[in-house]
Design an enzyme around this catalytic site. Structure first.
Site, short mmCIF file in Angstrom:
data_model
loop_
_atom_site.label_atom_id
_atom_site.label_comp_id
_atom_site.label_asym_id
_atom_site.label_seq_id
_atom_site.Cartn_x
_atom_site.Cartn_y
_atom_site.Cartn_z
N VAL A 52 0.89 -1.22 -0.05
CA VAL A 52 0.00 0.05 0.06
C VAL A 52 0.87 1.28 0.00
CG1 VAL A 52 -1.87 1.44 1.39
CG2 VAL A 52 -1.69 -1.32 1.21
N ASP B 96 12.15 2.56 5.68
CA ASP B 96 11.38 1.21 5.50
C ASP B 96 12.79 0.26 5.95
OD1 ASP B 96 10.44 -1.50 4.49
OD2 ASP B 96 8.73 -0.23 3.95
N THR C 129 9.14 -6.99 5.15
CA THR C 129 7.91 -7.61 4.30
C THR C 129 7.85 -6.84 2.90
OG1 THR C 129 6.28 -6.15 5.43
CG2 THR C 129 6.67 -8.46 6.15
N TYR D 61 -1.24 -8.74 16.10
CA TYR D 61 -1.52 -7.58 15.09
C TYR D 61 -2.75 -6.72 15.45
CZ TYR D 61 -2.59 -5.54 10.26
OH TYR D 61 -3.03 -4.66 9.41
N TYR E 295 -1.64 11.00 22.08
CA TYR E 295 -0.80 12.30 21.49
C TYR E 295 -1.68 13.54 20.89
CZ TYR E 295 3.94 10.42 21.71
OH TYR E 295 5.07 9.74 22.12
N ARG F 293 -2.22 -14.11 2.32
CA ARG F 293 -3.28 -13.31 2.14
C ARG F 293 -3.97 -14.01 1.00
NH1 ARG F 293 -1.54 -6.75 3.18
NH2 ARG F 293 0.60 -7.42 3.00
N1 LIG Z 1 -3.15 -4.48 2.75
C1 LIG Z 1 -4.17 -4.63 3.54
O1 LIG Z 1 -5.06 -5.28 2.85
C2 LIG Z 1 -4.26 -3.81 4.71
C3 LIG Z 1 -5.22 -3.92 5.62
C4 LIG Z 1 -5.44 -3.33 6.88
C5 LIG Z 1 -4.28 -2.61 7.31
N2 LIG Z 1 -3.12 -2.43 6.41
C6 LIG Z 1 -1.95 -1.57 7.06
O2 LIG Z 1 -1.30 -1.04 5.83
C7 LIG Z 1 0.02 -0.72 6.19
C8 LIG Z 1 0.51 -1.26 4.93
O3 LIG Z 1 0.28 -2.73 4.73
P1 LIG Z 1 0.65 -3.47 3.45
O4 LIG Z 1 -0.37 -4.47 3.08
O5 LIG Z 1 1.18 -2.57 2.38
O6 LIG Z 1 1.80 -4.39 3.93
P2 LIG Z 1 3.37 -4.61 3.69
O7 LIG Z 1 3.89 -5.55 4.53
O8 LIG Z 1 3.42 -4.65 2.05
O9 LIG Z 1 4.01 -3.11 3.89
C9 LIG Z 1 4.63 -2.99 5.36
C10 LIG Z 1 5.74 -2.10 4.98
O10 LIG Z 1 6.29 -1.90 6.54
C11 LIG Z 1 7.68 -2.26 6.32
N3 LIG Z 1 8.04 -2.26 7.82
C12 LIG Z 1 7.49 -3.56 8.90
N4 LIG Z 1 8.16 -3.42 9.84
C13 LIG Z 1 8.86 -2.12 9.97
C14 LIG Z 1 9.75 -1.66 10.81
N5 LIG Z 1 10.00 -2.19 12.07
N6 LIG Z 1 10.45 -0.60 10.57
C15 LIG Z 1 10.39 -0.12 9.16
N7 LIG Z 1 9.59 -0.58 8.23
C16 LIG Z 1 9.08 -1.67 8.54
C17 LIG Z 1 7.72 -3.44 5.60
O11 LIG Z 1 8.91 -3.72 5.17
C18 LIG Z 1 7.04 -3.13 4.51
O12 LIG Z 1 7.58 -2.50 3.41
C19 LIG Z 1 0.45 -1.85 7.30
O13 LIG Z 1 0.35 -0.66 8.58
C20 LIG Z 1 -1.00 -2.62 7.50
O14 LIG Z 1 -1.21 -2.98 8.89
C21 LIG Z 1 -3.08 -2.96 5.36
#
Ligand SMILES: NC(=O)c1ccc[n+]([C@@H]2O[C@H](COP(=O)([O-])OP(=O)(O)OC[C@H]3O[C@@H](n4cnc5c(N)ncnc54)[C@H](O)[C@@H]3O)[C@@H](O)[C@H]2O)c1
Length: 321
Positions: free
Chosen positions: A13, A32, A36, A149, A163, A190
């Site tokens: 995203v 980042d 993941t 999670y 905050y 997923r």
């Molecule tokens: N895709 C969905 O359907 C969905 C649904 C609900 C919430 N979200 C939220 O949206 C956000 C993005 O999700 P996504 O689907 O793109 O997942 P994703 O795993 O593709 O992206 C998450 C990113 O965060 C980075 N990351 C993880 N831990 C980290 C850390 N400690 N320090 C720095 N970077 C870190 C990962 O490397 C990755 O690039 C997340 O917060 C997720 O919880 C996504």
């Protein structure tokens, strides 16, 4: 021109959001750790003068390279988000939703930047109310396999509100529902990417349980428009659901993927694995708040979004690996 600090911008995203900001003429600093996410997600922005990519784990203090710049917004999209991650790295997920979010909130507070949290429909747990409006408090296990999670995100929301209330930080909270599309990691457990990869490999599509559980699926192009609307909304509305209210059973999703790929299937059912205990039976957003206050609703039908995703996977992912 605004400058966004986008934590998790190397993810699925986040990388689409980075594209949107750059297309609007803004600057983006992606932070980042690529746990993941993938650098290839940012390939289209490589070398762009408005983009910096800093590899860093946000659960540790932010480096000078990040702190030395001014940001108009700080966006927290850094969290592993797939069921496989819940089993594999629960402690990292709890850390990023607590210390990681706090490090970003501190930055936003110091700089007077607007902070935005990518929260999730998982805060509703296995909901007893359908569809889920933002004022539903949820039905969440604090100890189940998904709790790392769900509770991390609930804690992130609580931190964000603290905050906001005590320090006056300007905040936004988006509750993201199942999002799918181009650049999803091919194998992270997923459901949409699992089915697409299975179909493109000519393998059976595996339904957990009877496949009658429902989900709403929002294409990522719609999702980022909604997220931008939440970010730029003039008022803090509290958490805002951002998802597609169209509800489909997982079986219907599998059938559509087979039809669009022309794959033979078959669709097979397997018992719900232990780590999937607590998988919600139904999940569907009430998006009245986003519709009425932000003028946003998704416009891409599931079949069209899936067709785009399948075409992208055919071009970009070696699913035979
Ligand atoms: N895709 C969905 O359907 C969905 C649904 C609900 C919430 N979200 C939220 O949206 C956000 C993005 O999700 P996504 O689907 O793109 O997942 P994703 O795993 O593709 O992206 C998450 C990113 O965060 C980075 N990351 C993880 N831990 C980290 C850390 N400690 N320090 C720095 N970077 C870190 C990962 O490397 C990755 O690039 C997340 O917060 C997720 O919880 C996504």
């Amino acid at each position: 021109m605004r400058h966004h600090l986008l934590a998790g911008g190397g993810g699925f995203v986040g990388s689409h959001l980075a594209d949107r900001f750059v297309a609007a003429g803004d600057r983006v600093t992606v932070v980042d750790n690529f746990s993941t996410g993938r650098r290839s997600n940012l390939a289209g922005l490589a070398g762009h003068a408005a983009v910096r990519v800093i590899e860093h784990d946000i659960t540790t203090p932010l480096p000078a390279q990040v702190l030395d710049e001014h940001y108009d917004t700080v966006l927290d999209f850094a969290s592993p988000a797939s069921p496989d991650d819940f089993k594999r790295i629960p402690l990292e997920i709890l850390a990023v939703g607590s210390t990681g979010t706090r490090n970003l909130l501190d930055l936003a507070h110091r700089q007077g930047a607007r902070f935005m949290l990518a929260s999730t429909s998982e805060v509703y747990g296995d909901p007893l109310v359908h569809p889920q409006p933002e004022d539903y408090w949820g039905n969440v296990s604090s100890i189940g396999p998904r709790s790392c999670y769900d509770e991390a995100k609930r804690f992130s929301e609580a931190l964000t509100m603290a905050y906001h209330r005590t320090l006056g930080v300007d905040v936004r909270i988006a509750r993201i529902f199942n999002t799918y599309g181009e650049r999803m990691a091919p194998r992270d457990g997923r459901v949409v990417n699992t089915f697409v990869v299975q179909a493109l490999r000519g393998e059976p599509l595996t339904l957990h349980g009877d496949g009658e559980q429902t989900r709403s699926f929002c294409h990522v192009a719609d999702e980022v428009v909604g997220l931008a609307a939440v970010l730029d909304g003039p008022d803090f509305l509290g958490p805002v659901n951002v998802g597609n209210p169209g509800e489909f059973t997982v079986r219907e999703l599998a059938e559509t993927v087979l039809e669009l790929t022309g794959a033979p299937g078959p669709i097979v059912t397997i018992p719900l694995p232990g780590e999937r205990e607590g998988d919600p039976a139904r999940r569907c957003p009430d998006i009245s708040l986003a519709r009425t206050r932000l003028g946003w609703e998704p416009v891409i039908p599931l079949r069209e979004g899936l067709a785009r995703m399948i075409a992208w996977f055919r071009d970009h992912e070696d699913v035979t690996r």
